[in-house]
Design an enzyme around this catalytic site. Structure first.
Site, mmCIF file in Angstrom:
data_model
loop_
_atom_site.group_PDB
_atom_site.id
_atom_site.type_symbol
_atom_site.label_atom_id
_atom_site.label_comp_id
_atom_site.label_asym_id
_atom_site.label_seq_id
_atom_site.Cartn_x
_atom_site.Cartn_y
_atom_site.Cartn_z
ATOM 1 N N GLU A 292 0.805 -1.055 -0.606
ATOM 2 C CA GLU A 292 0.098 0.216 0.016
ATOM 3 C C GLU A 292 1.110 1.667 0.108
ATOM 4 O O GLU A 292 1.549 1.168 0.965
ATOM 5 C CB GLU A 292 -0.858 -0.275 1.132
ATOM 6 N N CYS A 326 -1.787 8.541 4.748
ATOM 7 C CA CYS A 326 -1.726 8.824 3.405
ATOM 8 C C CYS A 326 -2.644 9.249 2.514
ATOM 9 O O CYS A 326 -2.532 9.239 1.123
ATOM 10 C CB CYS A 326 -1.402 6.833 2.553
HETATM 11 P P1 NAD Z 1 8.974 5.217 3.209
HETATM 12 O O1 NAD Z 1 9.076 4.619 1.965
HETATM 13 O O2 NAD Z 1 9.981 5.746 3.151
HETATM 14 O O3 NAD Z 1 9.253 4.085 4.363
HETATM 15 C C1 NAD Z 1 8.165 3.149 4.189
HETATM 16 C C2 NAD Z 1 9.685 1.410 4.905
HETATM 17 O O4 NAD Z 1 10.391 1.037 3.707
HETATM 18 C C3 NAD Z 1 10.645 2.216 6.441
HETATM 19 O O5 NAD Z 1 10.718 1.017 7.461
HETATM 20 C C4 NAD Z 1 11.548 2.769 5.551
HETATM 21 O O6 NAD Z 1 12.954 1.853 6.543
HETATM 22 C C5 NAD Z 1 11.929 1.499 3.966
HETATM 23 N N1 NAD Z 1 12.214 2.002 3.133
HETATM 24 C C6 NAD Z 1 12.354 3.292 2.544
HETATM 25 N N2 NAD Z 1 13.676 2.566 1.847
HETATM 26 C C7 NAD Z 1 13.888 1.945 1.519
HETATM 27 C C8 NAD Z 1 14.400 0.882 0.381
HETATM 28 N N3 NAD Z 1 15.020 1.751 -0.140
HETATM 29 N N4 NAD Z 1 14.278 -0.364 0.865
HETATM 30 C C9 NAD Z 1 13.286 -1.085 1.358
HETATM 31 N N5 NAD Z 1 13.110 -0.295 2.377
HETATM 32 C C10 NAD Z 1 12.961 1.117 2.385
HETATM 33 O O7 NAD Z 1 7.074 5.664 3.611
HETATM 34 P P2 NAD Z 1 7.277 6.479 5.122
HETATM 35 O O8 NAD Z 1 8.341 8.312 5.026
HETATM 36 O O9 NAD Z 1 7.798 5.453 6.043
HETATM 37 O O10 NAD Z 1 5.616 6.746 4.931
HETATM 38 C C11 NAD Z 1 5.159 7.544 4.014
HETATM 39 C C12 NAD Z 1 4.357 6.875 2.527
HETATM 40 O O11 NAD Z 1 3.871 5.839 2.964
HETATM 41 C C13 NAD Z 1 3.392 7.729 1.595
HETATM 42 O O12 NAD Z 1 4.456 7.932 0.502
HETATM 43 C C14 NAD Z 1 2.297 7.546 2.828
HETATM 44 O O13 NAD Z 1 1.463 7.122 1.096
HETATM 45 C C15 NAD Z 1 2.239 5.980 3.057
HETATM 46 N N6 NAD Z 1 2.067 5.386 3.106
HETATM 47 C C16 NAD Z 1 0.494 4.547 2.709
HETATM 48 C C17 NAD Z 1 -0.595 3.940 2.786
HETATM 49 C C18 NAD Z 1 -1.276 3.421 2.326
HETATM 50 O O14 NAD Z 1 -1.822 2.449 2.890
HETATM 51 N N7 NAD Z 1 -1.691 3.383 0.852
HETATM 52 C C19 NAD Z 1 0.156 4.054 4.846
HETATM 53 C C20 NAD Z 1 0.348 4.996 5.158
HETATM 54 C C21 NAD Z 1 1.390 5.192 4.417
#
Ligand code: NAD
Length: 542
Positions: A292, A326
């Site tokens: 998501e 999100c």
């Molecule tokens: P992010 O993508 O920066 O991080 C999410 C997770 O991925 C974290 O655990 C992070 O450490 C990990 N991560 C970061 N870079 C990575 C990589 N290169 N390889 C593997 N893992 C990696 O997102 P965030 O800042 O924690 O959250 C915000 C984002 O999440 C926004 O884009 C938001 O829209 C989305 N979000 C979506 C939903 C939904 O249900 N659609 C819900 C909540 C948040």
């Protein structure tokens, strides 16, 4: 193994109010004071063993970034290996537990969270992720409790789902967990999602390696400890904080990777999917990919919209939790006929919004999550100030001297395809495009086509025909669609959450659809009186 006991019918956890004088307010304030005064050391936990790499990263309060709340050991190669091995080793035993025994662990976790641990999880979410008491309550308490209880009920429905049988034959469906381990990668912005992504696959008999977001490590660790207290056996969920790229590189190369349960930004999910594609030859099976991801959520007003309801929906939808949901409203389309009234109402409300330390309960907003987010959002504001065709209607300020604070900001653009209308900013910034009232039909197309995302969206209108038209035109523009309501605040069991297009695989967290991704059904046919001869009757002599 599965059987189908009667699961208690889940009800949504009531949201406590935290009004002055309410007992929960005092308990929460006490937990906040206690947690602010201590500095927790958070280890990697693999197979129940605590591992300390000695490489530490701080968790700070976003609204007071000099305050270190916890120091987190970053997983090294040994820790990553230990977590994978522990998950794989625990699988056979955990998968053999009866469903009711697995379910009892998560139901007990829900109970602990609803009672003794509620204030702890809420305080950790407030301090570590800068949520107000109310935003923490609906996340780390209510939504997480709901995920745990509702998922148990949905799992029971899956196990009950059995095929028909013909005479002399008994057909069964064995809803097996996946072979291997599930990798849960969780975002900073919801403690509930942090808790749900590892527990949903675990409930179905899978074992999990959980990589929390660095900035949410405090609340996530408290929840992990709560699961242990509820009776989760060692190795079923392994807690693996650390460098996201190093951990993902290692885990995605594992033969026994059975699935990824991800919530976060779209680019990260793209890179995970590509890596899995490139590694396909290595795997024991096809890993399930559930993600998501981002959003650019819209609010569309028709000329018949109730101005007060629209303005309130926009203010709450765009600015609660600093716009870091999100689902947050981040682009709005408002007809010129009502824009002056909507703008007046919104700016009046925004003038009363207090931004600051979330431990001061009068504040409606805290800080954005970290320095990187602050730089990104203030960069958008800087550009907005310079670019022709953008006007700052309200807000626009940013100050990171004590905490990473961004003012709630309302922008107006002349070009409906300007980047502020298309890109996910993930901060308290709402951009409005004012459309000529007579161009309603074209505006519907514009809303549908402007951004690659399709997560949430809201339409405000009192004219039923306009709602019908919008519903048709925007059918694929949002996975969660709201009519005369703000686009945030989905409730488990009521509005299953998720979107398609660039917003994810739309497997609807906290629903039966999501749990179905974590089972691999085996059809069993048992014949009680098998034929003893290969010949069929039609072959007999005339
Ligand atoms: P992010 O993508 O920066 O991080 C999410 C997770 O991925 C974290 O655990 C992070 O450490 C990990 N991560 C970061 N870079 C990575 C990589 N290169 N390889 C593997 N893992 C990696 O997102 P965030 O800042 O924690 O959250 C915000 C984002 O999440 C926004 O884009 C938001 O829209 C989305 N979000 C979506 C939903 C939904 O249900 N659609 C819900 C909540 C948040």
């Amino acid at each position: 193994m599965s059987s189908t006991p009667n699961i208690p019918i889940p009800r949504n956890e009531p949201v406590l109010g935290y009004a002055p004088g309410a007992p929960e307010r005092e308990t929460l304030k006490a937990a906040l004071a206690l947690m602010s005064a201590e500095q927790l050391e958070i280890p990697v936990v693999a197979g129940g063993r605590e591992l300390r790499s000695g490489t530490l990263v701080d968790v700070v309060s976003p609204h007071a970034h000099q305050r270190v709340l916890a120091r987190v050991h970053q997983a090294d190669a040994g820790g990553i290996r230990a977590a994978v091995d522990a998950a794989v080793a625990a699988q056979r035993e955990w998968a053999s537990w009866r469903f009711e025994d697995r379910a009892a662990v998560f139901l007990k976790a829900a109970e602990l969270l609803a009672s003794s641990h509620r204030a702890i999880l809420n305080a950790a979410t407030m301090l570590g992720q800068s949520k107000t008491a109310f935003q923490a309550e609906i996340d780390s308490a209510c939504e997480l409790i709901d995920f745990l209880r509702f998922n148990v009920a949905y799992a029971e429905q899956i196990y009950r789902e059995q095929p028909g049988s013909s005479p002399g034959v008994w057909n069964r469906m064995d809803h097996r967990p996946l072979e291997g381990f599930v990798y849960a990668i969780t975002p900073f912005n919801f403690t509930a999602i942090g808790g749900n992504l590892p527990t949903a696959p675990a409930l179905m008999g899978n074992t999990v390696v959980w990589k929390p977001a660095a900035t949410a490590a405090l609340s996530n660790y408290h929840f992990f400890r709560l699961l242990e207290e509820a009776g989760l056996p060692p190795g079923v969920i392994n807690f693996l904080p650390g460098n996201a790229v190093d951990i993902s590189d290692a885990l995605l190369a594992e033969r026994m990777l059975a699935g990824i349960h991800f919530t976060g930004s779209t680019p990260v999910f793209h890179s995970l999917w590509k890596t899995v594609g490139g590694n396909l030859d290595r795997y024991h099976g096809y890993p399930r990919l559930v993600g998501e991801t981002g959003g650019k959520d819209f609010v569309l007003a028709h000329a018949s919209a109730d101005v007060d309801a629209l303005a309130a929906g926009l203010v709450r939808g765009a600015f609660e939790y600093q716009g870091q949901k999100c689902s947050a409203a981040s682009r709005a389309y408002i007809p010129d006929s009502i824009w002056p009234a909507v703008m007046q109402r919104m700016t009046d409300m925004m003038a009363t919004i207090r931004v600051g330390d979330v431990a001061d309960f009068r504040n409606f907003m805290g800080a954005v999550i970290d320095a990187r987010a602050f730089r990104k959002i203030s960069g958008y504001l800087e550009r907005a100030r310079q670019d022709a065709g953008v006007s700052i209607v309200a807000g626009g300020g940013a100050d990171d001297s004590e905490g990473w604070f961004i003012e709630p900001t309302l922008l107006q653009v002349e070009d409906p395809r300007y980047r502020l209308m298309c890109e996910e900013i993930f901060g308290p910034v709402l951009t409005v495009y004012v459309y000529p009232e007579r161009r309603w039909a074209e505006t519907l197309t514009l809303v549908d086509e402007t951004s690659p995302y399709a997560l949430t969206g809201a339409v405000f209108a009192q004219d039923r025909a306009a709602l019908v038209e919008a519903d048709r035109a925007l059918r694929n523009a949002a996975g969660n669609y709201y009519v005369n309501d703000k686009p945030t605040g989905a409730v488990v069991g009521q509005q299953p959450f998720g979107g398609a297009r660039a917003s994810g695989t739309n497997d609807k967290a906290g629903s039966i659809l999501n749990l179905l991704r974590w089972v691999s059904p085996r059809s069993i046919k048992e014949t009680f009186a098998p034929p003893k001869d290969y010949r069929y009757p039609f072959m007999g002599a005339e």
